[in-house]
Each structure stands twice: as C-alpha cells, then as structure tokens.
Design a protein around this motif. Structure first.
Motif, PDB file in Angstrom:
ATOM      1  N   THR A 167     139.666  67.825  40.117  1.00 37.65           N
ATOM      2  CA  THR A 167     140.032  67.218  41.421  1.00 37.65           C
ATOM      3  C   THR A 167     139.133  67.387  42.651  1.00 37.65           C
ATOM      4  N   ARG A 168     138.119  67.814  42.178  1.00 35.88           N
ATOM      5  CA  ARG A 168     136.823  68.397  43.153  1.00 35.88           C
ATOM      6  C   ARG A 168     136.203  67.291  44.236  1.00 35.88           C
ATOM      7  N   LYS A 169     136.813  65.962  44.053  1.00 33.24           N
ATOM      8  CA  LYS A 169     136.319  64.822  44.798  1.00 33.24           C
ATOM      9  C   LYS A 169     137.317  64.764  45.818  1.00 33.24           C
ATOM     10  N   LEU A 179     125.156  76.763  48.472  1.00 29.04           N
ATOM     11  CA  LEU A 179     125.023  76.541  46.921  1.00 29.04           C
ATOM     12  C   LEU A 179     125.816  75.899  46.101  1.00 29.04           C
ATOM     13  N   ALA A 180     125.664  74.670  45.790  1.00 24.84           N
ATOM     14  CA  ALA A 180     126.619  73.895  44.984  1.00 24.84           C
ATOM     15  C   ALA A 180     126.076  73.425  43.725  1.00 24.84           C
ATOM     16  N   ALA A 181     124.820  73.899  43.257  1.00 20.63           N
ATOM     17  CA  ALA A 181     124.247  73.593  42.162  1.00 20.63           C
ATOM     18  C   ALA A 181     125.205  74.053  41.037  1.00 20.63           C
ATOM     19  N   ALA A 182     125.299  73.613  39.723  1.00 22.58           N
ATOM     20  CA  ALA A 182     126.133  74.148  38.745  1.00 22.58           C
ATOM     21  C   ALA A 182     124.975  74.755  37.700  1.00 22.58           C
ATOM     22  N   VAL A 183     125.073  75.963  37.898  1.00 22.96           N
ATOM     23  CA  VAL A 183     123.700  76.788  37.423  1.00 22.96           C
ATOM     24  C   VAL A 183     124.337  77.432  36.210  1.00 22.96           C
ATOM     25  N   SER A 184     123.584  77.050  34.966  1.00 26.71           N
ATOM     26  CA  SER A 184     124.117  77.761  33.640  1.00 26.71           C
ATOM     27  C   SER A 184     124.056  79.224  33.719  1.00 26.71           C
ATOM     28  N   SER A 200     128.706  80.010  48.501  1.00 26.98           N
ATOM     29  CA  SER A 200     128.768  79.552  47.241  1.00 26.98           C
ATOM     30  C   SER A 200     130.111  78.694  46.683  1.00 26.98           C
ATOM     31  N   PHE A 201     129.611  78.312  45.714  1.00 26.43           N
ATOM     32  CA  PHE A 201     130.775  77.312  45.251  1.00 26.43           C
ATOM     33  C   PHE A 201     131.158  77.748  43.866  1.00 26.43           C
ATOM     34  N   LYS A 202     132.683  77.649  43.635  1.00 24.31           N
ATOM     35  CA  LYS A 202     133.075  78.190  42.260  1.00 24.31           C
ATOM     36  C   LYS A 202     133.810  77.189  41.541  1.00 24.31           C
ATOM     37  N   LEU A 203     133.469  76.665  40.490  1.00 26.48           N
ATOM     38  CA  LEU A 203     134.058  75.668  39.593  1.00 26.48           C
ATOM     39  C   LEU A 203     134.880  76.272  38.555  1.00 26.48           C
ATOM     40  N   GLU A 204     136.186  75.931  38.554  1.00 27.80           N
ATOM     41  CA  GLU A 204     136.935  76.456  37.408  1.00 27.80           C
ATOM     42  C   GLU A 204     137.773  75.005  36.844  1.00 27.80           C
ATOM     43  N   ASN A 256     124.761  70.321  31.838  1.00 29.28           N
ATOM     44  CA  ASN A 256     125.957  70.400  32.211  1.00 29.28           C
ATOM     45  C   ASN A 256     126.482  69.125  32.847  1.00 29.28           C
ATOM     46  N   PHE A 257     127.736  68.957  33.480  1.00 26.84           N
ATOM     47  CA  PHE A 257     128.168  67.640  33.906  1.00 26.84           C
ATOM     48  C   PHE A 257     127.626  67.263  35.378  1.00 26.84           C
ATOM     49  N   SER A 258     127.415  68.129  36.067  1.00 24.88           N
ATOM     50  CA  SER A 258     127.268  67.892  37.515  1.00 24.88           C
ATOM     51  C   SER A 258     126.119  66.892  37.799  1.00 24.88           C
ATOM     52  N   ALA A 259     126.528  65.842  38.571  1.00 21.25           N
ATOM     53  CA  ALA A 259     125.782  64.510  38.896  1.00 21.25           C
ATOM     54  C   ALA A 259     124.883  64.807  40.141  1.00 21.25           C
ATOM     55  N   GLY A 260     125.291  65.886  40.979  1.00 26.76           N
ATOM     56  CA  GLY A 260     124.723  65.906  42.345  1.00 26.76           C
ATOM     57  C   GLY A 260     125.506  65.345  43.224  1.00 26.76           C
ATOM     58  N   THR A 261     126.695  64.974  42.966  1.00 28.32           N
ATOM     59  CA  THR A 261     127.482  64.245  44.071  1.00 28.32           C
ATOM     60  C   THR A 261     127.578  65.194  45.612  1.00 28.32           C
ATOM     61  N   ARG A 262     128.111  66.171  45.044  1.00 27.08           N
ATOM     62  CA  ARG A 262     128.497  67.220  46.147  1.00 27.08           C
ATOM     63  C   ARG A 262     127.241  67.484  47.064  1.00 27.08           C
ATOM     64  N   GLY A 263     126.326  67.878  46.260  1.00 37.50           N
ATOM     65  CA  GLY A 263     124.945  68.115  47.064  1.00 37.50           C
ATOM     66  C   GLY A 263     124.502  66.974  47.867  1.00 37.50           C
ATOM     67  N   GLY A 302     135.952  77.078  46.439  1.00 42.04           N
ATOM     68  CA  GLY A 302     136.603  76.851  45.206  1.00 42.04           C
ATOM     69  C   GLY A 302     136.735  75.318  44.847  1.00 42.04           C
ATOM     70  N   ASN A 303     136.681  74.947  43.744  1.00 45.44           N
ATOM     71  CA  ASN A 303     137.085  73.537  43.370  1.00 45.44           C
ATOM     72  C   ASN A 303     137.203  73.328  41.676  1.00 45.44           C
ATOM     73  N   LEU A 304     138.171  72.658  41.350  1.00 42.61           N
ATOM     74  CA  LEU A 304     138.544  72.395  40.074  1.00 42.61           C
ATOM     75  C   LEU A 304     137.791  70.980  39.486  1.00 42.61           C
TER      76      LEU A 304
HETATM   77  O1  PAZ Z   1     127.832  67.518  41.261  1.00 43.63           O
HETATM   78  P1  PAZ Z   1     129.100  67.221  41.438  1.00 43.63           P
HETATM   79  O2  PAZ Z   1     129.471  66.624  42.537  1.00 43.63           O
HETATM   80  O3  PAZ Z   1     129.274  66.380  40.133  1.00 43.63           O
HETATM   81  O4  PAZ Z   1     130.045  68.633  41.021  1.00 43.63           O
HETATM   82  C1  PAZ Z   1     129.888  69.693  41.956  1.00 43.63           C
HETATM   83  C2  PAZ Z   1     130.134  70.929  41.619  1.00 43.63           C
HETATM   84  C3  PAZ Z   1     131.453  71.145  41.066  1.00 43.63           C
HETATM   85  C4  PAZ Z   1     129.328  71.355  40.773  1.00 43.63           C
HETATM   86  C5  PAZ Z   1     130.125  72.117  42.856  1.00 43.63           C
HETATM   87  O5  PAZ Z   1     131.244  71.813  43.798  1.00 43.63           O
HETATM   88  C6  PAZ Z   1     130.420  73.529  42.385  1.00 43.63           C
HETATM   89  O6  PAZ Z   1     131.342  73.891  42.305  1.00 43.63           O
HETATM   90  N1  PAZ Z   1     129.138  74.088  42.047  1.00 43.63           N
HETATM   91  C7  PAZ Z   1     129.314  75.548  41.395  1.00 43.63           C
HETATM   92  C8  PAZ Z   1     129.589  75.458  40.139  1.00 43.63           C
HETATM   93  C9  PAZ Z   1     129.839  76.796  39.495  1.00 43.63           C
HETATM   94  O7  PAZ Z   1     128.648  77.435  39.203  1.00 43.63           O
HETATM   95  O8  PAZ Z   1     130.970  77.292  39.378  1.00 43.63           O
END
Ligand code: PAZ
Length: 360
Positions: free
Chosen positions: A306-308, A219-224, A273-277, A102-109, A301-303
C-alpha cells in the motif's frame, strides 16, 4: 543509422556518467584485506576499514562541496535535503555477473525530490543508477516510455509531442528546466550497497560541516541488510558445479549505520528514515523500534502493498497515518505531496530548536 545530436543543456550537476554499475577497474580480489572479527560485532568502523571505498569519491566530494557552498553562501541560505532513492545491489562476484537486488524502483525518492524542490529546497539525490529520476520519471522506463508521448505532425512530417500530452509535459518541462538552470539537484549515483554506504558517509560529513541544521536527511532507499564482505567475495564468476549442484550463500549483516549517522556524522541535521514491511502487524512496532534504537526524529513506515497511497508517521510520542484516496490517485495526486510538506514543517521546528539551543 543517423547520428543523433545531443542536447547541450542537460543536467548541470550530474555525476551520472560515473559507471557505478561496472566492477571497479582494479577488480582483482584483495586477499590482504583482513577478515572481520566476527559478523555479529561487525561495527561500522570495521566495515569502512575492511571494505574498499569507490575510486570516484573524490570527484563526488568536490561536486558536493561546490553544491553545498552554492546554496549556503547566499544572503538567504537554502536548506538542503539528502534524498536517498532506489535499491542497493549485493554483488556475489568481484567481476560481477550476479548480484542480489531488491524491488525498489525509486518512485518515492524521485517524486519526493520534485516536492522538495517545489518547496524551496536544494536536493542531493543519492540514487541507484538507472532507477527513476525526478522529472524524467514521468516519461521513462517501460510504464511511461517517452515514445508513447510522441506523434508525427501531419503537415510538417516532424515528430512532435502528441497534442494530448502537450499541456502536462509543458508543466513538467518547465519544472525540470528551473531545477536544472538554478542548480537545485545534485545527482549522485550508486549501484552496490558498498558504494551507497561510503557515499552516505561522505555526504553526511559534508552536509554537517557545510549546512548543519539546514540539512535534512530523507532516507528512502531500500538498503540491503546483508552483503558479501570483501574478504569473502569470489573474484570471478561462480562456476556451476563448484561445491556441488547448489549455490550456498553466506552473507554478513550490513552494520547499522543510522546510529552513527545520528550521533556522529550529522548530529545537527534532522533525520527521517523509512521502514518497509510486508506484514501489517509488524509495522508500528518495527518503526518505533528503529526510532528508539537510533534516536532520530521521524520514521515513516509503509507496507509494500500500500506504499503508494498510505504511510505512517512514527515519532517519539505519536503514530499518525496519512493517505490519499483512490480517486485522488486516479487524478494524479501522489502521496509524496502529503509526506513532504509535513516533513518540512517538522524540519522548520527542528531548525528553531537547534537555534534556540545555540543561543542558550
Ligand atoms: O522506490 P519505491 O517507491 O518503489 O519504494 C519506496 C520504498 C518502499 C523503498 C521506501 O518507501 C522505503 O520504505 N524505504 C526504506 C526501506 C527499508 O529499508 O525498510
């Protein structure tokens, strides 16, 4: 080519040389592993019984215990945060040529880890190997290639830091040096979702035993959400033409571990925990749904889009948006400098609550 001397004072607590990206040494498929009962009822317990734990876990456990003791057995015990970071892979073959990512670069973490260290925490940094790391993230990967920060000094002919970046790099370097010299970050890598889950379980147990309420989970990882179970994975590279011209994947859902984490693995810790949509209209509902389902303390929560610069804090009674302006972003302010202090305030309240509960 000239041989390049390596620095001898790099990361003290690194498990980085564990090759999580390579298939397990005994990579032959094990058909004796029982088939899970049914995908829909695949509980966390079944998952750990039917999938194989990474061989390097004992080494992680030993380093982890040492790290936790180092920070808790002091006159003034340090709080410890587990920051998870980056995306997990789902291998399609046992001798892995192809995998889903998936897309996550690990910036948030990586950025959050720096903020936690700045605020006096020790950090267990459970990260996707080769994703962004705290401090080095400023000078790594293609957007920040370290070579672009160098110049040749005209008088000495030596390669030096370009004068334009001296001041900024000095600050980052000093922060990095302090974090390493004071053993403030334990780097624990993963690549696959299986490695992530086994390691998360291990770290949770160790933090519960060693740190209790002083532990915070971020828990900021994007887990499959899906994976190929051990019993179904192909041993060797999937051949083109096998089964017609198309490749049909049948993935099982990854069991939801958060409930188990909250209730059994680390019941005294505060869990964020983080929630991405990607669809704005779903975000609040999904974040609130996660909070109700797992009964933990906070969902951020983050989109994707706009997550940055914008996040939404969802608690039992509240949903509050926090953001930084475009101007702030241009000036180098990061949203994590807003998120982390607020999370720390909530952790302080949580610790007080646990202490009061214990005194009753
Ligand atoms: O790693 P990144 O900075 O590109 O993205 C961070 C993120 C969007 C993966 C994180 O903020 C997040 O929402 N993690 C949880 C993802 C999810 O399982 O819903």
């Amino acid at each position: 080519a000239p041989s390049i001397p390596r620095p001898n004072h790099s990361r003290a607590s690194s498990l980085e040389r564990i090759p999580t990206y390579a298939p397990a040494a005994a990579s032959a498929i094990d058909r004796t592993v029982p088939e899970p009962v049914a995908a829909e009822v695949l509980e966390e317990q079944t998952y750990f019984e039917t999938n194989i734990e990474p061989s390097y876990l004992p080494e992680v456990r030993a380093k982890l215990r040492k790290f936790i003791r180092f920070h808790t057995e002091r006159p003034d015990p340090r709080r410890i945060v587990l920051v998870t970071s980056g995306g997990t892979t789902v291998p399609l073959e046992n001798n892995t040529v192809r995998f889903i990512d998936n897309f996550s670069a690990g910036t948030r973490g990586a950025t959050s880890a720096e903020e936690f260290v700045d605020n006096g925490y020790a950090v267990v940094f459970l990260h996707r190997q080769f994703s962004l790391l705290p401090y080095s993230r400023h000078y790594s990967h293609t957007t920040n290639c370290f070579l672009d920060f160098l110049a040749v000094d005209s008088s000495s002919g030596q390669v030096v830091i370009d004068s334009a970046y001296q001041q900024e790099m000095k600050v980052v370097y000093q922060q990095y040096r302090k974090a390493m010299d004071e053993n403030l970050i334990l780097f624990v890598p993963f690549t696959t979702v299986n490695q992530y889950l086994f390691t998360l379980k291990l770290v949770s147990h160790e933090l519960e035993v060693g740190a209790g309420a002083l532990a915070l989970f971020y828990l900021a990882a994007a887990v499959s959400d899906f994976f190929v179970p051990r019993s179904k994975i192909s041993e060797h590279k999937i051949q083109s033409g096998s089964g017609g011209n198309s490749l049909v994947l049948d993935l099982d859902p990854v069991p939801k571990f958060l409930k188990r984490l909250v209730e059994n693995w680390a019941p005294r810790a505060m869990i964020v925990s983080f929630k991405l949509e990607t669809d704005e209209t779903l975000l609040v509902g999904k974040a609130r749904g996660a909070l109700e389902r797992y009964s933990h303390q906070l969902v951020i929560g983050n989109l994707l889009q706009t997550r940055k610069h914008t996040v939404l804090f969802v608690t039992k009674n509240d949903a509050k948006e926090y953001s930084i302006t475009e101007q702030q972003e241009k000036e180098g302010v990061v949203i994590e400098s807003v998120i982390v202090p607020k999370v720390i305030d909530a952790h302080s309240e949580w610790i007080t609550g646990i202490q009061q509960h214990q005194q009753q």
